[in-house]
Scaffold this active site. Structure first.
Site, PDB file in Angstrom:
ATOM      1  CB  CYS A   1      -0.963   0.025   1.303  1.00  0.00           C
ATOM      2  SG  CYS A   1      -1.698   1.501   1.641  1.00  0.00           S
ATOM      3  CD  GLU A   2      -0.404   5.348  -3.744  1.00  0.00           C
ATOM      4  OE1 GLU A   2      -1.071   6.409  -3.841  1.00  0.00           O
ATOM      5  OE2 GLU A   2       0.401   4.688  -5.178  1.00  0.00           O
ATOM      6  CG  HIS A   3      -2.545   5.460   0.995  1.00  0.00           C
ATOM      7  ND1 HIS A   3      -3.964   5.044   0.647  1.00  0.00           N
ATOM      8  CD2 HIS A   3      -2.224   6.468   0.134  1.00  0.00           C
ATOM      9  CE1 HIS A   3      -4.284   5.713  -0.464  1.00  0.00           C
ATOM     10  NE2 HIS A   3      -3.415   6.419  -0.852  1.00  0.00           N
ATOM     11  CG  HIS A   4      -0.868   3.413   6.185  1.00  0.00           C
ATOM     12  ND1 HIS A   4      -2.228   3.574   5.535  1.00  0.00           N
ATOM     13  CD2 HIS A   4      -0.894   4.535   7.173  1.00  0.00           C
ATOM     14  CE1 HIS A   4      -2.902   4.443   6.074  1.00  0.00           C
ATOM     15  NE2 HIS A   4      -2.146   5.026   7.055  1.00  0.00           N
TER      16      HIS A   4
ATOM     17  CD  GLN B   1      -7.966  -4.604  -4.020  1.00  0.00           C
ATOM     18  OE1 GLN B   1      -7.717  -4.545  -2.942  1.00  0.00           O
ATOM     19  NE2 GLN B   1      -9.018  -5.132  -4.591  1.00  0.00           N
TER      20      GLN B   1
ATOM     21  CG  HIS C   1      -5.837  -3.447   1.574  1.00  0.00           C
ATOM     22  ND1 HIS C   1      -5.288  -2.366   0.606  1.00  0.00           N
ATOM     23  CD2 HIS C   1      -6.652  -4.197   0.910  1.00  0.00           C
ATOM     24  CE1 HIS C   1      -5.670  -2.578  -0.648  1.00  0.00           C
ATOM     25  NE2 HIS C   1      -6.504  -3.685  -0.469  1.00  0.00           N
TER      26      HIS C   1
ATOM     27  CB  CYS D   1      -3.055  -0.126   5.513  1.00  0.00           C
ATOM     28  SG  CYS D   1      -4.352  -0.258   4.022  1.00  0.00           S
TER      29      CYS D   1
END
Length: 208
Positions: free
Chosen positions: A100-103, A141, A169, A171
């Site tokens: 995941c690019e956020h976390h 995703q 996920h 996250c």
């Protein structure tokens, strides 16, 4: 209990990669960054158990994010005459291992890829490699689903493309709301698969 959120992805996806003119950090710089994170977490990168951790993390990143070094269109570059076959080609349960690019937490699941051939077909291993090339990047995703479908459509020019990704996920499981057993489902349908009866037929074949 499975909580499946269903998204239809319609936007086109721009190419991604390092910014033009921005040099890639050296291995030494990457390892130094890992030592900084270890210190920030509250531990000591110089202790015995962590001495080799920065090098191990950098080697792991080379594998986990190896998709940036791959050209997905080249993966599909070798294709074949469809030899009179004109029905759906479908590959199910392709493993998805992404981040995941956020976390920067793990994304784990499966992808199902289907297409209705035009003039050409591609080896089934290439479909799996296409999924893996995009998965081994920092992702969300929704975009992963669109990138797989759009590249297949662009290179092979089939009469229809359908991609469904179902994944969990970390996250959401390991932080924040801490919800386990939650799956996210995304899909992208192109060409004839946007229309009936093809839409119903392919979604039934994909069992989604």
């Amino acid at each position: 209990m499975l909580d499946a959120r269903l998204h239809s992805v319609d936007s086109t996806v721009p190419a991604r990669g390092p910014a033009a003119g921005e040099p890639r950090p050296s291995r030494q710089e990457a390892e130094a960054a890992v030592r900084t994170l270890i210190r920030w977490a509250g531990d000591h990168p110089g202790r015995e158990g962590l001495l080799d951790t920065p090098a191990r993390v950098v080697r792991a990143y080379e594998e986990w994010f190896g998709g940036y070094a791959l050209d997905p269109e080249v993966i599909l570059g070798r294709h074949f005459d469809r030899a009179g076959y004109d029905d759906v080609v479908l590959l199910r349960d392709i493993p998805v291992r992404s981040v995941c690019e956020h976390h920067m937490a793990a994304i784990r699941g499966v992808a199902h890829v289907a297409y209705l051939p035009g003039e050409r077909v591609v080896g089934i291993s290439k479909l799996a490699r296409l999924v893996d090339a995009y998965a081994r990047r920092l992702q969300i995703q929704e975009r992963l689903t669109a990138e797989i479908a759009d590249t297949l459509q662009h290179v092979l020019q089939p009469r229809g493309v359908a991609v469904v990704v179902q994944a969990s996920h970390d996250c959401i499981a390991s932080r924040g709301v801490g919800m386990h057993g939650v799956a996210m489902v995304t899909r992208r349908l192109l060409g004839r698969f946007e229309q009936e009866p093809y839409r119903t037929d392919v979604l039934a074949a994909l069992a989604v």
